[in-house]
Design an enzyme around this catalytic site. Sequence first.
Site, PDB file in Angstrom:
ATOM      1  N   GLU A  88       0.830  -1.216   0.000  1.00 47.20           N
ATOM      2  CA  GLU A  88       0.000   0.000   0.000  1.00 47.20           C
ATOM      3  C   GLU A  88       0.860   1.259   0.000  1.00 47.20           C
ATOM      4  O   GLU A  88       0.745   2.092   0.906  1.00 47.20           O
ATOM      5  CB  GLU A  88      -0.876   0.002   1.269  1.00 47.20           C
ATOM      6  CG  GLU A  88      -1.738  -1.223   1.437  1.00 47.20           C
ATOM      7  CD  GLU A  88      -2.258  -1.391   2.875  1.00 47.20           C
ATOM      8  OE1 GLU A  88      -1.811  -0.669   3.768  1.00 47.20           O
ATOM      9  OE2 GLU A  88      -3.117  -2.245   3.067  1.00 47.20           O
ATOM     10  N   CYS A 113      -0.928  32.092  14.352  1.00 48.42           N
ATOM     11  CA  CYS A 113      -0.504  32.574  15.663  1.00 48.42           C
ATOM     12  C   CYS A 113      -0.087  31.410  16.567  1.00 48.42           C
ATOM     13  O   CYS A 113      -0.734  31.116  17.567  1.00 48.42           O
ATOM     14  CB  CYS A 113      -1.647  33.368  16.283  1.00 48.42           C
ATOM     15  SG  CYS A 113      -1.159  34.170  17.790  1.00 48.42           S
TER      16      CYS A 113
END
Length: 280
Positions: free
Chosen positions: A133, A204
């Site tokens: 995968e 921030c």
Amino acid sequence: MGIRVNPLIEIGSHSHIRTGGKYSKFGIVPNKVIAAIKRAQNKGLKVIGLHCHAGSNWLAKDLITFKKVTEVMTKTAKKARKFTKLTYLDFGGGLGIPLWPDEKSFTTDQLTQYATIIKKAIKEAGVKEARIEPGRFLIGDTGILLTKIIHVSKGEKPINVAIVDAGFNVFGRPFIYGAYHQIIACSKANKTPIKKYMIGGNLCEGGDVFNTSKKELRPMPLLEENDILAIFNAGAYGFSMSSQFNLRLRPAEVAIINGKAKLIRKKEEYQDLLKNQIYS
Ligand SMILES: Cc1ncc(COP(=O)(O)O)c(C=O)c1O
């Protein structure tokens, strides 16, 4: 159905993306797999595969550890086959891409070694099909985040800081994993680096930087406002990990198809932040 096995071995470039080993929340330990098969059978389910994914973003030097993972899977499968007919073993993903300048891509020979390890494992386990995968390996280096410098410090701080118009909500890997991603100033790619900069995001949060950390500063040519920076290897775990953190909007995505730019996702608008709100 398949059963996720924790091979009790971990692999991968950062503890957050190692998914095997004692301190992993994933999978069933090898000596409990037979009990899990019986439990599934009691519920009328047929177990036809065993799966593992011990971790992500590992490179050729880790093939030895990957081989150990496959050996655990082989051993577990041999025992499991006495109780159920297994048709596949799934070895998960994890193949990495080079991020740091001194890291190297898998060579064809190393990929052949990877395939040989898997072939040997399924043969010894007596199972016909192998599954893998890979995620990042296929698309990691196909994506670049372009972001504009909106402010450059001018000696008022102890370090040089360039703030860009994207934050970790757009590309979170440096913030979340301390991942290194190469950054260039597009119009200055051939210029010699003369200063070290923090490339700060627009959120921030002190950790919102595109360097690996607040302390790892990046040698760059002289940076100026409106310079466009390219942050490389953003093709995997880029958009899929992006968010509207702090009510920020995500940018557009553009694909280059046969040399032509095509908009494949519109940039978000303020109404996108509110569209699922229920007002009454
Ligand atoms: C079960 C499983 N398989 C495959 C992958 C893909 O990993 P990678 O992109 O490192 O190949 C992941 C990633 O989280 C995973 O959890």
